[in-house]
Design a protein around this motif. Structure first.
Motif, PDB file in Angstrom:
ATOM      1  N   ILE A 128      54.952 -90.279  39.994  1.00 53.67           N
ATOM      2  CA  ILE A 128      55.516 -89.843  38.717  1.00 53.67           C
ATOM      3  C   ILE A 128      56.541 -90.842  38.170  1.00 53.67           C
ATOM      4  N   SER A 129      57.141 -91.648  39.044  1.00 52.09           N
ATOM      5  CA  SER A 129      58.069 -92.676  38.577  1.00 52.09           C
ATOM      6  C   SER A 129      57.351 -93.772  37.799  1.00 52.09           C
ATOM      7  N   SER A 130      56.067 -93.934  38.063  1.00 54.05           N
ATOM      8  CA  SER A 130      55.275 -94.924  37.323  1.00 54.05           C
ATOM      9  C   SER A 130      54.655 -94.329  36.064  1.00 54.05           C
ATOM     10  N   GLY A 131      55.019 -93.077  35.765  1.00 51.74           N
ATOM     11  CA  GLY A 131      54.502 -92.422  34.569  1.00 51.74           C
ATOM     12  C   GLY A 131      53.113 -91.848  34.723  1.00 51.74           C
ATOM     13  N   LYS A 132      52.687 -91.638  35.964  1.00 51.93           N
ATOM     14  CA  LYS A 132      51.333 -91.156  36.213  1.00 51.93           C
ATOM     15  C   LYS A 132      51.357 -89.793  36.897  1.00 51.93           C
ATOM     16  N   TYR A 133      50.185 -89.194  37.003  1.00 54.05           N
ATOM     17  CA  TYR A 133      49.996 -87.953  37.753  1.00 54.05           C
ATOM     18  C   TYR A 133      48.519 -87.823  38.050  1.00 54.05           C
ATOM     19  N   SER A 134      48.171 -86.914  38.934  1.00 55.23           N
ATOM     20  CA  SER A 134      46.764 -86.689  39.260  1.00 55.23           C
ATOM     21  C   SER A 134      46.279 -85.412  38.579  1.00 55.23           C
ATOM     22  N   PRO A 135      45.163 -85.465  37.859  1.00 61.40           N
ATOM     23  CA  PRO A 135      44.600 -84.244  37.260  1.00 61.40           C
ATOM     24  C   PRO A 135      44.317 -83.170  38.308  1.00 61.40           C
ATOM     25  N   ASP A 136      44.090 -83.595  39.568  1.00 59.20           N
ATOM     26  CA  ASP A 136      43.824 -82.620  40.630  1.00 59.20           C
ATOM     27  C   ASP A 136      45.013 -81.697  40.881  1.00 59.20           C
ATOM     28  N   TRP A 137      46.206 -82.127  40.484  1.00 59.08           N
ATOM     29  CA  TRP A 137      47.383 -81.291  40.702  1.00 59.08           C
ATOM     30  C   TRP A 137      47.256 -79.954  39.979  1.00 59.08           C
ATOM     31  N   TYR A 138      46.532 -79.963  38.868  1.00 56.67           N
ATOM     32  CA  TYR A 138      46.392 -78.729  38.085  1.00 56.67           C
ATOM     33  C   TYR A 138      45.461 -77.721  38.761  1.00 56.67           C
ATOM     34  N   ASN A 139      44.770 -78.157  39.824  1.00 51.44           N
ATOM     35  CA  ASN A 139      43.954 -77.225  40.604  1.00 51.44           C
ATOM     36  C   ASN A 139      44.762 -76.513  41.683  1.00 51.44           C
ATOM     37  N   LEU A 140      46.008 -76.953  41.871  1.00 48.55           N
ATOM     38  CA  LEU A 140      46.834 -76.418  42.953  1.00 48.55           C
ATOM     39  C   LEU A 140      47.792 -75.329  42.495  1.00 48.55           C
ATOM     40  N   ALA A 141      48.052 -75.266  41.189  1.00 52.59           N
ATOM     41  CA  ALA A 141      49.045 -74.319  40.675  1.00 52.59           C
ATOM     42  C   ALA A 141      48.745 -74.039  39.211  1.00 52.59           C
ATOM     43  N   PRO A 142      49.348 -73.016  38.638  1.00 54.78           N
ATOM     44  CA  PRO A 142      49.178 -72.773  37.202  1.00 54.78           C
ATOM     45  C   PRO A 142      49.584 -73.992  36.378  1.00 54.78           C
ATOM     46  N   GLN A 143      48.955 -74.166  35.251  1.00 50.75           N
ATOM     47  CA  GLN A 143      49.233 -75.322  34.407  1.00 50.75           C
ATOM     48  C   GLN A 143      50.711 -75.433  34.054  1.00 50.75           C
ATOM     49  N   SER A 144      51.345 -74.286  33.774  1.00 52.51           N
ATOM     50  CA  SER A 144      52.753 -74.313  33.389  1.00 52.51           C
ATOM     51  C   SER A 144      53.635 -74.875  34.495  1.00 52.51           C
ATOM     52  N   THR A 145      53.282 -74.616  35.751  1.00 50.04           N
ATOM     53  CA  THR A 145      54.074 -75.122  36.875  1.00 50.04           C
ATOM     54  C   THR A 145      54.055 -76.642  36.918  1.00 50.04           C
ATOM     55  N   ILE A 146      52.876 -77.232  36.750  1.00 48.40           N
ATOM     56  CA  ILE A 146      52.764 -78.686  36.786  1.00 48.40           C
ATOM     57  C   ILE A 146      53.346 -79.301  35.523  1.00 48.40           C
ATOM     58  N   ASP A 147      53.103 -78.665  34.381  1.00 44.76           N
ATOM     59  CA  ASP A 147      53.669 -79.171  33.126  1.00 44.76           C
ATOM     60  C   ASP A 147      55.192 -79.195  33.190  1.00 44.76           C
ATOM     61  N   ASN A 148      55.789 -78.106  33.668  1.00 40.25           N
ATOM     62  CA  ASN A 148      57.248 -78.045  33.775  1.00 40.25           C
ATOM     63  C   ASN A 148      57.781 -79.051  34.782  1.00 40.25           C
ATOM     64  N   PHE A 149      57.051 -79.251  35.875  1.00 37.41           N
ATOM     65  CA  PHE A 149      57.430 -80.229  36.900  1.00 37.41           C
ATOM     66  C   PHE A 149      57.474 -81.634  36.312  1.00 37.41           C
ATOM     67  N   LEU A 150      56.417 -82.017  35.610  1.00 36.98           N
ATOM     68  CA  LEU A 150      56.343 -83.356  35.025  1.00 36.98           C
ATOM     69  C   LEU A 150      57.362 -83.530  33.912  1.00 36.98           C
ATOM     70  N   SER A 151      57.530 -82.492  33.092  1.00 41.28           N
ATOM     71  CA  SER A 151      58.486 -82.574  31.992  1.00 41.28           C
ATOM     72  C   SER A 151      59.920 -82.690  32.506  1.00 41.28           C
ATOM     73  N   ALA A 152      60.240 -81.945  33.551  1.00 44.49           N
ATOM     74  CA  ALA A 152      61.587 -81.986  34.108  1.00 44.49           C
ATOM     75  C   ALA A 152      61.960 -83.396  34.549  1.00 44.49           C
ATOM     76  N   PHE A 153      60.995 -84.096  35.133  1.00 45.47           N
ATOM     77  CA  PHE A 153      61.270 -85.429  35.656  1.00 45.47           C
ATOM     78  C   PHE A 153      61.235 -86.502  34.570  1.00 45.47           C
ATOM     79  N   ASN A 154      60.323 -86.373  33.634  1.00 42.53           N
ATOM     80  CA  ASN A 154      60.038 -87.465  32.697  1.00 42.53           C
ATOM     81  C   ASN A 154      60.673 -87.333  31.327  1.00 42.53           C
ATOM     82  N   THR A 155      61.132 -86.141  30.955  1.00 41.34           N
ATOM     83  CA  THR A 155      61.603 -85.933  29.584  1.00 41.34           C
ATOM     84  C   THR A 155      63.129 -85.874  29.544  1.00 41.34           C
ATOM     85  N   PRO A 156      63.779 -86.818  28.874  1.00 42.44           N
ATOM     86  CA  PRO A 156      65.241 -86.794  28.785  1.00 42.44           C
ATOM     87  C   PRO A 156      65.714 -85.846  27.695  1.00 42.44           C
TER      88      PRO A 156
END
Length: 247
Positions: A128-156
């Motif tokens: 995630i520090s390189s600005g990437k993620y795996s689409p497979d992550w969305y198979n592990l949890a609800p979309q909102s969980t991954i969206d919030n995770f990525l947004s928390a880290f990447n969005t100032p």
């Protein structure tokens, strides 16, 4: 409102200077002065303060500075310059703390899901520090969980809104029967009704993710500023501290 009061004038000038600088050095300004998640490589301690002077666009700064002038001026006249500064920055810091605390929750919630799937924490941070993620992550949890995770880290976070929500609360508690005229409503609304509803809508959007006022809004930053503003006003009134001016 008459002549600009000292604190309001200085805050307006600093915000405008930051906005002009951002128009020339946008990416670098956002990297240096926005409030990033503490585990993001862009995070610096001064951002807890500097993000209050950053804005995401012309309408963002126009609305914030208008609210600062309209609601902050009578408070500064009542309190004095130094007391207003203290209140304003306290609300802004409270806003940053609650926003960051909520991001920590979202980040750790998503990180736990990924770590439990067999990915190491360091691998996730590297991805995630390189600005990437795996689409497979969305198979592990609800979309909102991954969206919030990525947004928390990447969005100032940027903007004076958290501090201004504290100012709104102070105005509503100090001048509860003042009537506010809003562009989208044809009738005036008393401050004691309008401001709690506004904060309630932000809290609703923050909890549910339903965007009432548009996307990209740090709702819990608004709530944090409002909460600190309320607690300070409650304490000051309880101890008759509100009668003291700090000139």
């Amino acid at each position: 409102m008459g002549r600009l009061t000292d604190a309001i004038k200085h805050l307006l000038i600093i915000n405008v200077l930051f906005f002009v600088a951002t128009s020339f050095y946008g990416e670098e300004m956002y990297r240096l002065f926005s409030l990033w998640f503490p585990q993001n490589a862009n995070f610096e301690l001064w951002q807890i303060l500097s993000h209050m002077f950053m804005h995401g666009g012309l309408m963002h700064i126009v609305f914030n500075m208008y609210a600062l002038w309209a609601f902050g001026t009578p408070l500064e006249r009542m309190w004095g310059r130094n007391k207003f500064f203290f209140f304003y920055f306290s609300a802004g810091l409270g806003s940053a703390l609650l926003h960051t605390a909520v991001n920590y929750y979202y980040f750790n919630e998503g990180m736990d899901v990924l770590v439990n799937s067999g990915i190491t924490r360091s691998q996730v941070i590297e991805i995630i520090s390189s600005g990437k993620y795996s689409p497979d992550w969305y198979n592990l949890a609800p979309q909102s969980t991954i969206d919030n995770f990525l947004s928390a880290f990447n969005t100032p976070a940027v903007g004076a809104s958290g501090a201004i929500y504290g100012v709104l609360v102070a105005f509503g508690m100090s001048f509860p029967n003042s009537e506010l005229f809003l562009i989208f409503l044809p009738v005036p609304i008393k401050a004691k009704y309008f401001i709690p509803v506004l904060i309630g809508l932000d809290l609703f959007s923050g909890i549910t993710g339903y965007a009432i006022f548009g996307s990209g809004i740090a709702h819990f930053a608004h709530v944090g500023g409002a909460l600190i503003g309320f607690l300070m006003m409650w304490y000051w009134k309880k101890n008759q501290f509100n009668k003291n001016r700090w000139d």
